[in-house]
Write a protein that holds these residues in place. Structure first.
Motif, PDB file in Angstrom:
ATOM      1  N   UNK A 158      35.508   6.167  -1.301  1.00 17.96           N
ATOM      2  CA  UNK A 158      36.260   6.953  -1.654  1.00 17.96           C
ATOM      3  C   UNK A 158      37.800   6.239  -1.965  1.00 17.96           C
ATOM      4  N   UNK A 159      38.041   5.220  -1.174  1.00 17.27           N
ATOM      5  CA  UNK A 159      39.220   4.326  -1.412  1.00 17.27           C
ATOM      6  C   UNK A 159      38.869   3.484  -2.585  1.00 17.27           C
ATOM      7  N   UNK A 160      37.707   2.828  -2.565  1.00 23.00           N
ATOM      8  CA  UNK A 160      37.378   1.960  -3.731  1.00 23.00           C
ATOM      9  C   UNK A 160      37.519   2.907  -5.253  1.00 23.00           C
ATOM     10  N   UNK A 194      31.686  -8.339 -12.154  1.00 25.89           N
ATOM     11  CA  UNK A 194      31.718  -9.622 -11.767  1.00 25.89           C
ATOM     12  C   UNK A 194      31.288  -9.904 -10.369  1.00 25.89           C
ATOM     13  N   UNK A 195      31.336  -9.044  -9.427  1.00 23.31           N
ATOM     14  CA  UNK A 195      30.955  -9.234  -8.042  1.00 23.31           C
ATOM     15  C   UNK A 195      29.516  -8.480  -7.819  1.00 23.31           C
ATOM     16  N   UNK A 196      29.201  -7.655  -8.865  1.00 20.88           N
ATOM     17  CA  UNK A 196      27.975  -6.791  -9.087  1.00 20.88           C
ATOM     18  C   UNK A 196      28.073  -5.956  -7.721  1.00 20.88           C
ATOM     19  N   UNK A 197      29.337  -5.386  -7.174  1.00 20.96           N
ATOM     20  CA  UNK A 197      29.453  -4.423  -6.410  1.00 20.96           C
ATOM     21  C   UNK A 197      29.211  -2.922  -6.597  1.00 20.96           C
ATOM     22  N   UNK A 244      23.434   4.728  -7.787  1.00 24.55           N
ATOM     23  CA  UNK A 244      23.826   5.415  -9.020  1.00 24.55           C
ATOM     24  C   UNK A 244      24.609   6.368  -8.590  1.00 24.55           C
ATOM     25  N   UNK A 245      24.656   7.182  -7.514  1.00 23.20           N
ATOM     26  CA  UNK A 245      25.784   7.953  -7.108  1.00 23.20           C
ATOM     27  C   UNK A 245      27.293   7.452  -7.266  1.00 23.20           C
ATOM     28  N   UNK A 246      27.374   6.259  -6.702  1.00 23.12           N
ATOM     29  CA  UNK A 246      28.700   5.494  -6.920  1.00 23.12           C
ATOM     30  C   UNK A 246      29.178   5.254  -8.346  1.00 23.12           C
ATOM     31  N   UNK A 285      33.648   8.240 -14.079  1.00 22.93           N
ATOM     32  CA  UNK A 285      34.785   9.373 -14.287  1.00 22.93           C
ATOM     33  C   UNK A 285      36.188   8.656 -13.664  1.00 22.93           C
ATOM     34  N   UNK A 286      36.098   7.933 -12.829  1.00 25.26           N
ATOM     35  CA  UNK A 286      37.489   7.443 -12.245  1.00 25.26           C
ATOM     36  C   UNK A 286      38.027   6.382 -13.422  1.00 25.26           C
TER      37      UNK A 286
END
Length: 108
Positions: free
Chosen positions: A53-55, A72-75, A80-82, A88-89
């Motif tokens: 949520x914070x990200x 870059x960090x492949x984070x 897929x949900x994120x 959207x964000x």
């Protein structure tokens, strides 16, 4: 050749508020990029993490830094949900930035 007086006049024409906003936007994006990198590093160490949520909120506040951090960090790119919430964000963040820029252009 450009003199310092010409540069000063150009900066004054733009306005210090606008220059300040650009600097703040750049610093926020660097900060968010760093947060994504730090969270990825913490993920490899199994330590305390930044919540999704914070990200995502950081992605709204600084969309370029968040997107660059993800790429870059492949984070969080495999989740897929994120990813769809991040898109959207990102769009909301770009719209926010466009509104700030447009407001600054109208404010004379």
């Amino acid at each position: 050749m450009v003199t310092m007086d010409e540069i000063t006049i150009k900066i004054n024409d733009v306005g210090w508020l606008r220059v300040g906003l650009v600097i703040i936007m750049l610093l926020l994006n660097v900060w968010v990029w760093t947060v994504y990198g730090w969270d990825k590093w913490r993920a490899t160490k199994s330590g305390w993490r930044v919540s999704e949520k914070v990200l995502l909120w950081w992605m709204v506040i600084a969309p370029i830094g968040g997107a660059m951090g993800m790429k870059l960090f492949r984070h969080k790119t495999a989740k897929s949900s994120f990813k769809w919430r991040a898109v959207v964000c990102f769009v909301l963040g770009i719209l926010l930035y466009a509104g700030v820029v447009w407001g600054c252009m109208l404010w004379e």
